[in-house]
Design an enzyme around this catalytic site. Sequence first.
Site, PDB file in Angstrom:
ATOM      1  CB  CYS A 122       1.657 -68.421 -60.480  1.00  0.00           C
ATOM      2  SG  CYS A 122       0.683 -68.692 -59.321  1.00  0.00           S
ATOM      3  CG  ASP A 143      -6.448 -65.029 -62.061  1.00  0.00           C
ATOM      4  OD1 ASP A 143      -7.072 -65.057 -60.936  1.00  0.00           O
ATOM      5  OD2 ASP A 143      -5.073 -64.960 -61.892  1.00  0.00           O
ATOM      6  CG  HIS A 198      -3.814 -68.175 -61.798  1.00  0.00           C
ATOM      7  ND1 HIS A 198      -3.444 -66.961 -61.275  1.00  0.00           N
ATOM      8  CD2 HIS A 198      -3.172 -69.116 -61.227  1.00  0.00           C
ATOM      9  CE1 HIS A 198      -2.321 -67.010 -60.817  1.00  0.00           C
ATOM     10  NE2 HIS A 198      -2.116 -68.367 -60.586  1.00  0.00           N
TER      11      HIS A 198
END
Length: 287
Positions: A175, A222, A253
């Site tokens: 991330c 995502d 995600h």
Amino acid sequence: MDQQIIALYDDFTHRHLDRRLFLERASKLVGGTAAALAALSLLQSNRALGQIVASGDARLTTASAGFAGSTGTVKAYVARPVGDAKLPGVVVIHENRGLMPHIQDVARRVALAGYVALAPDLMSASGGTPDDEDTARAEFAKVDLAVARRDAAAAIAYLRSRPDVTGRIGAVGFCWGGGMVNYLATAVPDLDAGVVFYGRTPPLEDVAKIKAPLLLNYAGLDEQLTATVPAYEDALKRAATRYTLSVYPGVNHAFNNDTGAARYDKAAATLAWERTIAFFDKTLKAA
């Protein structure tokens, strides 16, 4: 879980950070506050999950560490196999909640594969990662990105300087940390390998600066982030950068984060992790 709820949670964790607003909007989607709270419990991290390698695993040596950063000492977690063999190093860079137990677990997974793993707390300049995840997320929004970038680069230099490290260094991030690895690839010429899990892509004009081979893992569902990947790939091709890109279909995600039941996908996470270790073995051990 309904993709609208997952998308709403991603907006909550990456943008507005307002729990009340998330619950208000989620309640309208799922039919009430109780159902919204139940959805939130599945989306948030559960520290009882995801301990793939126990903190006291006898095969490993783990310790707290500190190294000089741009504004002071950067706190970190170190894991390595028992023994005194010199090994390649891997910097493990956390998500947008700081150095949580999940990332320490990831560092232990890296160590078990035969590396010295360093997980820096890139919230150190502002006092370190709070224990409570909601507080950490809110405080993370105040992190000075320029300071965090310099401290991440310092983590590479520190790991390379350790006497138990061969000098070959890779980085893996998730991330926000994945975006940091993309940045480091453009800014640290002697980075030997980078692995990105669903991280923000770097400015396209900086891609030509990348020297390290990259392994890029993105999630098919995502949509907003993964939509930026084709332009990144085109830039990588123009720059003749060595890279491998995988977009995992049907996953969200944070699919690798096994502390979040709603978004974790075991099959995709297992495959991506196998590819990650094989990539590091090829670039850091065999080179």
